[in-house]
Design a protein around this motif. Structure first.
Motif, PDB file in Angstrom:
ATOM      1  N   ASP A  83     -13.374  35.509  -4.307  1.00 41.37           N
ATOM      2  CA  ASP A  83     -12.666  35.088  -5.634  1.00 41.37           C
ATOM      3  C   ASP A  83     -12.057  36.555  -6.041  1.00 41.37           C
ATOM      4  N   GLN A  84     -12.570  37.799  -5.625  1.00 45.11           N
ATOM      5  CA  GLN A  84     -12.243  39.081  -5.895  1.00 45.11           C
ATOM      6  C   GLN A  84     -10.970  39.684  -5.177  1.00 45.11           C
ATOM      7  N   GLY A  85     -10.509  38.560  -4.052  1.00 45.85           N
ATOM      8  CA  GLY A  85      -9.366  39.018  -3.145  1.00 45.85           C
ATOM      9  C   GLY A  85      -9.851  39.605  -1.931  1.00 45.85           C
ATOM     10  N   LEU A  86     -11.125  40.102  -1.700  1.00 40.66           N
ATOM     11  CA  LEU A  86     -11.543  40.817  -0.391  1.00 40.66           C
ATOM     12  C   LEU A  86     -11.584  39.686   0.657  1.00 40.66           C
ATOM     13  N   ARG A  87     -11.367  40.352   1.878  1.00 44.07           N
ATOM     14  CA  ARG A  87     -11.310  39.639   3.034  1.00 44.07           C
ATOM     15  C   ARG A  87     -12.671  39.918   3.628  1.00 44.07           C
ATOM     16  N   LEU A  88     -13.627  38.936   3.970  1.00 47.43           N
ATOM     17  CA  LEU A  88     -14.746  39.412   4.578  1.00 47.43           C
ATOM     18  C   LEU A  88     -15.192  38.518   6.041  1.00 47.43           C
ATOM     19  N   GLN A  89     -15.539  39.569   6.821  1.00 47.93           N
ATOM     20  CA  GLN A  89     -15.802  38.640   8.017  1.00 47.93           C
ATOM     21  C   GLN A  89     -17.379  38.546   8.310  1.00 47.93           C
ATOM     22  N   LEU A  90     -18.006  37.289   8.547  1.00 47.68           N
ATOM     23  CA  LEU A  90     -19.676  36.945   8.687  1.00 47.68           C
ATOM     24  C   LEU A  90     -19.713  36.276   9.993  1.00 47.68           C
ATOM     25  N   PRO A  91     -20.934  36.767  10.304  1.00 48.58           N
ATOM     26  CA  PRO A  91     -21.147  35.889  11.658  1.00 48.58           C
ATOM     27  C   PRO A  91     -21.412  34.306  11.421  1.00 48.58           C
ATOM     28  N   ALA A  92     -20.613  33.426  12.246  1.00 51.56           N
ATOM     29  CA  ALA A  92     -20.750  32.073  11.982  1.00 51.56           C
ATOM     30  C   ALA A  92     -22.135  31.504  12.065  1.00 51.56           C
ATOM     31  N   SER A  93     -23.079  32.290  12.644  1.00 49.55           N
ATOM     32  CA  SER A  93     -24.461  31.758  12.515  1.00 49.55           C
ATOM     33  C   SER A  93     -25.156  31.803  11.331  1.00 49.55           C
ATOM     34  N   ARG A  94     -24.771  32.573  10.443  1.00 56.09           N
ATOM     35  CA  ARG A  94     -25.326  32.974   8.963  1.00 56.09           C
ATOM     36  C   ARG A  94     -25.018  31.247   8.249  1.00 56.09           C
ATOM     37  N   PHE A  95     -24.066  30.625   8.796  1.00 56.51           N
ATOM     38  CA  PHE A  95     -23.753  29.677   7.873  1.00 56.51           C
ATOM     39  C   PHE A  95     -24.234  28.030   8.523  1.00 56.51           C
ATOM     40  N   TYR A 148     -15.724  23.308  13.110  1.00 59.09           N
ATOM     41  CA  TYR A 148     -16.729  24.462  12.847  1.00 59.09           C
ATOM     42  C   TYR A 148     -17.492  24.314  14.368  1.00 59.09           C
ATOM     43  N   LEU A 149     -17.643  23.291  14.921  1.00 56.68           N
ATOM     44  CA  LEU A 149     -18.077  23.302  16.204  1.00 56.68           C
ATOM     45  C   LEU A 149     -17.399  23.855  17.397  1.00 56.68           C
ATOM     46  N   SER A 150     -16.167  23.580  17.353  1.00 58.59           N
ATOM     47  CA  SER A 150     -15.124  23.790  18.547  1.00 58.59           C
ATOM     48  C   SER A 150     -14.852  25.392  18.066  1.00 58.59           C
ATOM     49  N   HIS A 151     -14.759  25.940  17.087  1.00 57.72           N
ATOM     50  CA  HIS A 151     -14.340  27.258  17.076  1.00 57.72           C
ATOM     51  C   HIS A 151     -15.541  28.130  16.855  1.00 57.72           C
ATOM     52  N   TYR A 152     -16.519  27.616  16.020  1.00 58.62           N
ATOM     53  CA  TYR A 152     -17.541  28.873  15.961  1.00 58.62           C
ATOM     54  C   TYR A 152     -18.802  28.591  16.746  1.00 58.62           C
ATOM     55  N   SER A 153     -18.949  27.762  17.779  1.00 62.82           N
ATOM     56  CA  SER A 153     -20.101  27.651  18.252  1.00 62.82           C
ATOM     57  C   SER A 153     -20.541  28.813  19.249  1.00 62.82           C
ATOM     58  N   GLY A 154     -19.909  29.672  19.485  1.00 56.26           N
ATOM     59  CA  GLY A 154     -20.294  31.059  20.410  1.00 56.26           C
ATOM     60  C   GLY A 154     -20.926  31.927  19.702  1.00 56.26           C
ATOM     61  N   GLN A 155     -21.952  32.771  20.344  1.00 53.52           N
ATOM     62  CA  GLN A 155     -22.689  33.614  19.782  1.00 53.52           C
ATOM     63  C   GLN A 155     -22.084  34.790  18.864  1.00 53.52           C
ATOM     64  N   ALA A 156     -20.911  35.228  19.357  1.00 53.69           N
ATOM     65  CA  ALA A 156     -20.156  36.344  18.903  1.00 53.69           C
ATOM     66  C   ALA A 156     -19.280  35.956  18.079  1.00 53.69           C
ATOM     67  N   SER A 157     -18.972  34.631  17.736  1.00 55.48           N
ATOM     68  CA  SER A 157     -18.015  34.115  16.751  1.00 55.48           C
ATOM     69  C   SER A 157     -18.236  34.420  15.169  1.00 55.48           C
ATOM     70  N   SER A 158     -17.136  34.551  14.514  1.00 55.89           N
ATOM     71  CA  SER A 158     -17.365  34.850  12.970  1.00 55.89           C
ATOM     72  C   SER A 158     -16.546  34.067  12.320  1.00 55.89           C
ATOM     73  N   ILE A 159     -16.797  34.046  10.904  1.00 55.57           N
ATOM     74  CA  ILE A 159     -16.017  33.307  10.128  1.00 55.57           C
ATOM     75  C   ILE A 159     -15.472  34.231   9.048  1.00 55.57           C
ATOM     76  N   VAL A 160     -13.906  34.138   8.697  1.00 56.57           N
ATOM     77  CA  VAL A 160     -13.493  35.091   7.736  1.00 56.57           C
ATOM     78  C   VAL A 160     -13.243  34.191   6.526  1.00 56.57           C
ATOM     79  N   VAL A 161     -13.791  34.861   5.195  1.00 57.72           N
ATOM     80  CA  VAL A 161     -13.472  34.179   3.949  1.00 57.72           C
ATOM     81  C   VAL A 161     -12.760  35.293   3.031  1.00 57.72           C
ATOM     82  N   HIS A 162     -12.026  34.739   2.222  1.00 56.31           N
ATOM     83  CA  HIS A 162     -11.472  35.378   1.152  1.00 56.31           C
ATOM     84  C   HIS A 162     -12.502  35.229  -0.188  1.00 56.31           C
TER      85      HIS A 162
END
Length: 72
Positions: free
Chosen positions: A31-43, A15-29
């Motif tokens: 349960d409904q099968g959708l792909r969502l991209q969220l700002p890492a800062s939300r986590f 998490y620290l190495s990949h998502y520490s930047g301000q513009a970084s995001s996390i992609v999740v899948h």
């Protein structure tokens, strides 16, 4: 309102190495099968010494604008 449920298991160092930047995001899948991209800062409130692990619920409005993210 829309609710999306998903699981995450990201080790702390990853998490620290990949998502520490301000513009970084996390992609999740959802349960409904959708792909969502969220700002890492939300986590950030959910990151522990073990990393980012658990089940989450994302709540959005009718226009898919962020309302809240919860750890379940």
């Amino acid at each position: 309102m829309n609710s999306y449920f998903f699981n995450l298991n990201i080790p702390y160092q990853t998490y620290l190495s990949h998502y520490s930047g301000q513009a970084s995001s996390i992609v999740v899948h959802t349960d409904q099968g959708l792909r969502l991209q969220l700002p890492a800062s939300r986590f950030r409130p959910f990151v522990t010494q073990l990393g980012l692990k658990g089940r989450f619920r994302l709540v959005t409005d009718a226009n898919n604008k962020f309302i809240k993210l919860e750890s379940l």
